[in-house]
Design an enzyme around this catalytic site. Structure first.
Site, PDB file in Angstrom:
ATOM      1  N   ASP A  78       0.806  -1.220   0.000  1.00 56.22           N
ATOM      2  CA  ASP A  78       0.000   0.000   0.000  1.00 56.22           C
ATOM      3  C   ASP A  78       0.839   1.271   0.000  1.00 56.22           C
ATOM      4  O   ASP A  78       2.012   1.268   0.374  1.00 56.22           O
ATOM      5  CB  ASP A  78      -0.890   0.033   1.251  1.00 56.22           C
ATOM      6  CG  ASP A  78      -2.047  -0.941   1.180  1.00 56.22           C
ATOM      7  OD1 ASP A  78      -2.072  -1.781   0.259  1.00 56.22           O
ATOM      8  OD2 ASP A  78      -2.925  -0.861   2.058  1.00 56.22           O
ATOM      9  N   HIS A 128      -6.238   2.876  -4.054  1.00 58.04           N
ATOM     10  CA  HIS A 128      -6.140   3.080  -2.603  1.00 58.04           C
ATOM     11  C   HIS A 128      -6.495   4.523  -2.225  1.00 58.04           C
ATOM     12  O   HIS A 128      -5.891   5.096  -1.327  1.00 58.04           O
ATOM     13  CB  HIS A 128      -4.733   2.727  -2.122  1.00 58.04           C
ATOM     14  CG  HIS A 128      -4.593   2.626  -0.626  1.00 58.04           C
ATOM     15  ND1 HIS A 128      -5.516   2.012   0.179  1.00 58.04           N
ATOM     16  CD2 HIS A 128      -3.611   3.080   0.215  1.00 58.04           C
ATOM     17  CE1 HIS A 128      -5.123   2.076   1.433  1.00 58.04           C
ATOM     18  NE2 HIS A 128      -3.976   2.724   1.491  1.00 58.04           N
ATOM     19  N   HIS A 132      -5.495   9.726   0.139  1.00 59.51           N
ATOM     20  CA  HIS A 132      -5.172   8.974   1.347  1.00 59.51           C
ATOM     21  C   HIS A 132      -5.453   9.785   2.617  1.00 59.51           C
ATOM     22  O   HIS A 132      -4.563  10.022   3.444  1.00 59.51           O
ATOM     23  CB  HIS A 132      -3.713   8.533   1.338  1.00 59.51           C
ATOM     24  CG  HIS A 132      -3.417   7.377   2.252  1.00 59.51           C
ATOM     25  ND1 HIS A 132      -3.023   7.548   3.579  1.00 59.51           N
ATOM     26  CD2 HIS A 132      -3.460   6.053   2.056  1.00 59.51           C
ATOM     27  CE1 HIS A 132      -2.824   6.376   4.135  1.00 59.51           C
ATOM     28  NE2 HIS A 132      -3.088   5.438   3.237  1.00 59.51           N
ATOM     29  N   HIS A 224       3.485  -2.116   3.349  1.00 60.95           N
ATOM     30  CA  HIS A 224       3.467  -0.716   2.946  1.00 60.95           C
ATOM     31  C   HIS A 224       4.824  -0.318   2.375  1.00 60.95           C
ATOM     32  O   HIS A 224       5.842  -0.971   2.650  1.00 60.95           O
ATOM     33  CB  HIS A 224       3.137   0.190   4.134  1.00 60.95           C
ATOM     34  CG  HIS A 224       1.765  -0.027   4.693  1.00 60.95           C
ATOM     35  ND1 HIS A 224       1.478  -1.064   5.560  1.00 60.95           N
ATOM     36  CD2 HIS A 224       0.600   0.648   4.496  1.00 60.95           C
ATOM     37  CE1 HIS A 224       0.186  -1.019   5.879  1.00 60.95           C
ATOM     38  NE2 HIS A 224      -0.359   0.008   5.258  1.00 60.95           N
TER      39      HIS A 224
END
Length: 277
Positions: A78, A128, A132, A224
């Protein structure tokens, strides 16, 4: 087992929540606050759980693991693209491994060459969110939620020429307004079954220990890139080593007519596989 499931009835929660609140109002009127207040708190507790729990299916389907008969694990990364992306791509190549990168739209817009390189090396690209908004994603209203999901989708499609088919909610939070844009864009929501909190914890061995405890066939591994502690590449290296030690491999599922999972690449006749990482 159908893995790629887009929401079919994104407004269904209204038809459940409204009668529940009416029932509580009747209970309060008939029996007073000592009966009504606990019932109201319980209902709102369920709604809060559905919003904050990454694997909760209250507001729509979410994939948290592959079938247990899968012969590998799905590696998901991510928050990119980032300064770590080139090193991660080289690392994955060295291990003969594949992953799906859940990218942030505005970061992709700033580094389109890295996005194209991810796709060129055979990895999946997924949605995603566009900016964010980690602290407030769970509380976004319908218009803001749609902008976050649609903005990222449009940006990634403009860069790669292919529309992603997977979405991961920011911090795993998904309120009632997530499902409508997912349905409209053909996106399915993905959570995870193995995580080490590597976005915030830079202790490599502690992170690896948590992930290793849940490494099994069919696991979806959450990782991540670009973490502030600066050890994301080291952590991914350790995870790849653990995957190899357990005799598993990495999978990047592809779209198939029978509903097998999908990544962000164009439709595939069968799942793409990484090597024995």
């Amino acid at each position: 087992m159908e893995l790629h499931r887009t929401p079919r009835w994104p407004q269904a929660w209204w038809w459940l929540a409204l009668p529940a609140h009416l029932a509580i109002a009747w209970l309060w009127w008939r029996h007073g606050w000592m009966a009504g207040l606990p019932a109201l708190m319980a209902l709102h507790g369920v709604l809060l759980w559905g919003t904050l729990s990454p694997n909760a299916r209250l507001f729509g389907p979410v994939l948290s693991q592959l079938p247990p008969d899968a012969d590998g694990v799905w590696l998901t990364i991510d928050d990119g693209p980032s300064d770590d992306t080139p090193a991660l791509l080289d690392l994955l190549d060295a291990h003969g491994a594949k992953a799906t990168f859940f990218l942030v739209g505005e970061r992709a817009a700033a580094r389109p060459a890295l996005v194209r390189e991810i796709a060129a090396r055979g990895h999946g690209i997924a949605n995603h969110s566009h900016t964010h908004p980690q602290a407030r994603f769970w509380a976004l209203g319908p218009s803001a939620m749609r902008r976050e999901i649609t903005g990222c989708q449009q940006q990634l499609q403009a860069i790669t020429g292919a529309a992603p088919v997977w979405f991961r909610a920011v911090v795993g939070h998904a309120n009632p307004f997530v499902s409508a844009p997912l349905r409209d864009l053909g996106l399915a929501r993905v959570a995870w079954s193995a995580r080490g909190y590597d976005a915030v914890d830079g202790d490599v061995q502690r992170v690896l220990g948590k992930i290793a405890a849940d490494l099994a066939p069919g696991a979806i591994v959450l990782l991540h890139e670009g973490a502030k502690h600066g050890r994301s590449v080291e952590i991914v290296t350790g995870v790849l080593d653990r995957i190899r030690e357990t005799g598993l491999r990495t999978l990047v599922p592809g779209v198939a007519e029978d509903g097998v999972a999908a990544d962000g690449s164009p439709p595939q006749p069968s799942p793409a596989r990484g090597g024995g990482s």
